[in-house]
Scaffold this active site. Sequence first.
Site, mmCIF file in Angstrom:
data_model
loop_
_atom_site.group_PDB
_atom_site.id
_atom_site.type_symbol
_atom_site.label_atom_id
_atom_site.label_comp_id
_atom_site.label_asym_id
_atom_site.label_seq_id
_atom_site.Cartn_x
_atom_site.Cartn_y
_atom_site.Cartn_z
ATOM 1 N N ALA A 1 0.808 -1.221 0.000
ATOM 2 C CA ALA A 1 0.000 0.000 0.000
ATOM 3 C C ALA A 1 0.837 1.266 0.000
ATOM 4 O O ALA A 1 0.310 2.364 -0.137
ATOM 5 C CB ALA A 1 -0.954 0.012 1.196
ATOM 6 N N ARG B 1 8.893 7.223 -5.438
ATOM 7 C CA ARG B 1 10.229 7.378 -6.032
ATOM 8 C C ARG B 1 10.390 6.638 -7.356
ATOM 9 O O ARG B 1 11.347 6.876 -8.097
ATOM 10 C CB ARG B 1 11.304 6.912 -5.031
ATOM 11 C CG ARG B 1 11.574 7.962 -3.963
ATOM 12 C CD ARG B 1 12.962 7.795 -3.399
ATOM 13 N NE ARG B 1 13.013 6.748 -2.389
ATOM 14 C CZ ARG B 1 14.094 6.010 -2.159
ATOM 15 N NH1 ARG B 1 15.187 6.159 -2.874
ATOM 16 N NH2 ARG B 1 14.069 5.084 -1.219
ATOM 17 N N GLY C 1 14.958 -0.418 10.794
ATOM 18 C CA GLY C 1 14.637 -0.697 12.190
ATOM 19 C C GLY C 1 15.684 -1.662 12.753
ATOM 20 O O GLY C 1 16.192 -2.536 12.038
ATOM 21 N N GLU D 1 12.419 1.387 15.641
ATOM 22 C CA GLU D 1 12.569 2.116 14.384
ATOM 23 C C GLU D 1 13.715 3.113 14.518
ATOM 24 O O GLU D 1 13.948 3.673 15.599
ATOM 25 C CB GLU D 1 11.260 2.845 14.041
ATOM 26 C CG GLU D 1 10.155 1.903 13.612
ATOM 27 C CD GLU D 1 10.599 0.975 12.493
ATOM 28 O OE1 GLU D 1 10.815 1.450 11.368
ATOM 29 O OE2 GLU D 1 10.766 -0.231 12.748
ATOM 30 N N ASN E 1 15.956 -5.048 10.783
ATOM 31 C CA ASN E 1 14.676 -5.680 10.495
ATOM 32 C C ASN E 1 14.388 -5.607 9.000
ATOM 33 O O ASN E 1 14.314 -4.525 8.427
ATOM 34 C CB ASN E 1 13.571 -4.944 11.277
ATOM 35 C CG ASN E 1 12.191 -5.461 10.939
ATOM 36 O OD1 ASN E 1 12.010 -6.634 10.627
ATOM 37 N ND2 ASN E 1 11.198 -4.573 11.014
ATOM 38 N N ARG F 1 10.208 -15.966 -31.707
ATOM 39 C CA ARG F 1 9.065 -15.386 -31.000
ATOM 40 C C ARG F 1 8.143 -16.496 -30.492
ATOM 41 O O ARG F 1 8.312 -17.668 -30.837
ATOM 42 C CB ARG F 1 8.338 -14.431 -31.942
ATOM 43 C CG ARG F 1 9.175 -13.170 -32.257
ATOM 44 C CD ARG F 1 8.529 -12.323 -33.321
ATOM 45 N NE ARG F 1 7.136 -12.031 -32.997
ATOM 46 C CZ ARG F 1 6.200 -11.746 -33.897
ATOM 47 N NH1 ARG F 1 6.489 -11.732 -35.194
ATOM 48 N NH2 ARG F 1 4.975 -11.492 -33.514
ATOM 49 N N ASN G 1 14.696 -27.454 -46.520
ATOM 50 C CA ASN G 1 15.689 -26.383 -46.634
ATOM 51 C C ASN G 1 15.004 -25.136 -47.179
ATOM 52 O O ASN G 1 14.472 -25.156 -48.287
ATOM 53 C CB ASN G 1 16.820 -26.831 -47.570
ATOM 54 C CG ASN G 1 18.004 -25.862 -47.510
ATOM 55 O OD1 ASN G 1 17.820 -24.642 -47.471
ATOM 56 N ND2 ASN G 1 19.201 -26.404 -47.510
ATOM 57 N N ALA H 1 13.671 -20.511 -57.177
ATOM 58 C CA ALA H 1 13.998 -19.239 -56.516
ATOM 59 C C ALA H 1 13.134 -18.118 -57.065
ATOM 60 O O ALA H 1 12.791 -18.091 -58.248
ATOM 61 C CB ALA H 1 15.471 -18.921 -56.732
ATOM 62 N N ARG I 1 7.227 -17.492 -61.362
ATOM 63 C CA ARG I 1 7.839 -16.167 -61.516
ATOM 64 C C ARG I 1 7.810 -15.832 -62.992
ATOM 65 O O ARG I 1 7.530 -16.696 -63.830
ATOM 66 C CB ARG I 1 9.281 -16.179 -61.003
ATOM 67 C CG ARG I 1 10.177 -17.091 -61.809
ATOM 68 C CD ARG I 1 11.588 -17.213 -61.252
ATOM 69 N NE ARG I 1 12.382 -18.059 -62.136
ATOM 70 C CZ ARG I 1 13.188 -19.032 -61.718
ATOM 71 N NH1 ARG I 1 13.316 -19.307 -60.435
ATOM 72 N NH2 ARG I 1 13.871 -19.731 -62.593
HETATM 73 C C1 UD1 Z 1 9.779 -0.911 7.735
HETATM 74 C C2 UD1 Z 1 9.973 -1.435 9.147
HETATM 75 C C3 UD1 Z 1 11.469 -1.347 9.512
HETATM 76 C C4 UD1 Z 1 12.273 -2.132 8.513
HETATM 77 C C5 UD1 Z 1 11.988 -1.645 7.095
HETATM 78 C C6 UD1 Z 1 12.636 -2.541 6.101
HETATM 79 C C7 UD1 Z 1 7.931 -0.873 10.382
HETATM 80 C C8 UD1 Z 1 7.324 0.056 11.332
HETATM 81 N N1 UD1 Z 1 9.201 -0.618 10.050
HETATM 82 O O1 UD1 Z 1 10.144 0.435 7.730
HETATM 83 O O2 UD1 Z 1 11.685 -1.863 10.811
HETATM 84 O O3 UD1 Z 1 13.666 -2.011 8.800
HETATM 85 O O4 UD1 Z 1 10.569 -1.679 6.830
HETATM 86 O O5 UD1 Z 1 12.519 -1.995 4.812
HETATM 87 O O6 UD1 Z 1 7.302 -1.831 9.958
HETATM 88 N N2 UD1 Z 1 3.161 -0.385 3.761
HETATM 89 C C9 UD1 Z 1 1.793 -0.498 3.655
HETATM 90 N N3 UD1 Z 1 1.011 0.363 4.333
HETATM 91 C C10 UD1 Z 1 1.527 1.322 5.149
HETATM 92 C C11 UD1 Z 1 2.922 1.442 5.257
HETATM 93 C C12 UD1 Z 1 3.706 0.562 4.549
HETATM 94 O O7 UD1 Z 1 1.311 -1.361 2.928
HETATM 95 O O8 UD1 Z 1 0.728 2.056 5.737
HETATM 96 C C13 UD1 Z 1 4.018 -1.320 3.018
HETATM 97 C C14 UD1 Z 1 4.857 -0.648 1.963
HETATM 98 O O9 UD1 Z 1 4.218 -0.692 0.699
HETATM 99 C C15 UD1 Z 1 6.127 -1.505 1.955
HETATM 100 C C16 UD1 Z 1 6.207 -2.026 3.378
HETATM 101 O O10 UD1 Z 1 4.913 -1.909 3.925
HETATM 102 O O11 UD1 Z 1 6.008 -2.601 1.098
HETATM 103 C C17 UD1 Z 1 7.215 -1.268 4.225
HETATM 104 O O12 UD1 Z 1 6.860 0.091 4.248
HETATM 105 P P1 UD1 Z 1 7.957 1.219 4.405
HETATM 106 O O13 UD1 Z 1 7.297 2.516 4.486
HETATM 107 O O14 UD1 Z 1 9.017 1.051 3.377
HETATM 108 O O15 UD1 Z 1 8.551 0.831 5.835
HETATM 109 P P2 UD1 Z 1 9.714 1.531 6.611
HETATM 110 O O16 UD1 Z 1 9.184 2.695 7.345
HETATM 111 O O17 UD1 Z 1 10.856 1.727 5.710
#
Ligand code: UD1
Length: 457
Positions: free
Chosen positions: A28, A33, A159, A173, A188, A330, A374, A420, A437
Amino acid sequence: MSTDQTAPPVPSAPPAGTRPLAAVILAAGRGTRMKSDLHKVLHPIAGRPMLAHLLATVAGIGARVRVVVVGSGRDQVEAAVAGQGVSVAVQEPQLGTGHAVQQAAAALAGFDGDVLILYGDVPLVSGDTMRAMIARLQAADAPAVVVLGFRPDDALHYGRVIAADGIVDRIVEYKDADAAERAVGLCNSGLMAVRSDALWDLLARVGHDNAAGEYYLTDIVALSGHAAVVETAADEVAGINSRAELAAVEAGWQARRRGQAMADGASLVAPDTVWFAHDTVVGRDVTIEPNVVFGPGATVADGVTIRAFSHISGATIGAGAEVGPYARLRPGAVIGAGAKVGNFVEIKKAVLGAGAKVSHLSYIGDADVGTQANIGAGTITCNYDGYNKARTVIGAGAFVGSNSALVAPVTIGDGAIVGAGSVVTRDVAADALVVARGRQEAHPGWAARFRARMAKR
Ligand code: UD1
Ligand code: CA
């Protein structure tokens, strides 16, 4: 023959542990980026969307329930997983990773077992690593939560996992960590395995009193009172947030796949220039020259040589065949054993029998070419009238002279010879000669007389 370690798209394997298995894939996040209209998790690695890699891997370890949590771009994700038995849950607004997992509760209603929590933008976690997490969750000391940790060269803003002897006290975090916690090297990955009988209660107790004001999934670790950590290599849990990171993960995948192909007995003359797809199958004693690109669906049997600058997708190449240089195969191309496809030849939805040869500058589409036939330089199967496609059938041992146009539907019988430059519009009987031809007219001395006349002007 060998293939990469990809799993079937439909759950079929028994679950990794003894309990039923579900997977929740978080996707989500906004993915801003990437600067893309395509949802981040649908960008491809090795010719397959990131999300599809994960769905296949969890199916391969027996996940019977699969849920993707999405925010914006939901329609794209729903379309991408349609018909695969995958649930899509919506998180709106995005209030953090803990809140995201809660959105999967309805899709997991009544599920009793282990829940793997994955990130859609961390696509290449292996089935073995997932199995290790589940095995740890099912170990005798029965942790409620298993965290996947890693030790990157630079811990950046990940984290931190505060643990001793594999038992985790808490995850902090980066934003919330003090200097001593930031000095911890165990990070993490974000991926977890949690028992369903603990998950929902733990999530309900997570608050948002932290530096980001979010509901942190990571808080369930301390709340559980019993969490364990499993460690993996940093490159396996590399996340993708930008096009550059997408390219870096692709590069890592390709490097591993090239290494695997060589370990399995293929020679890659310049490995860094060969590009595989997620499902490319390569046999033994295959030689792949520089700058060969495989799209999805290619199978290469033993003893094949693929010469430089060939592009191959959706094609099956039989044992000992030779393809290229500069060949394009293909989807639907089936090249028989020992057959030859030479330079600047395009083959689509066509079967080349064993030992058949199409050596130069030809287009063979919607065709059946018999064994040992061929096909001369510059032959074109005229398969399309602007509305419909039609088939060309060329018999075993037939010989098609250079620069012939075979206007489909048309059949050239076994052993027939096409002169040919022919434009063949009607069927040719077996063993016949057809010449279609303009008949050659000769005018002796005409050129000399012409030049003499022009010289006088
Ligand atoms: C999270 C972890 C952090 C870890 C890092 C690794 C938490 C609080 N922190 O941090 O410990 O080191 O990932 O990359 O979990 N997402 C949602 N909904 C939200 C927020 C995020 O679906 O509301 C999804 C994002 O699409 C992504 C993943 O969760 O796939 C991680 O979200 P991101 O914002 O990158 O987490 P970090 O804050 O970097
Ligand atoms: Ca992140």
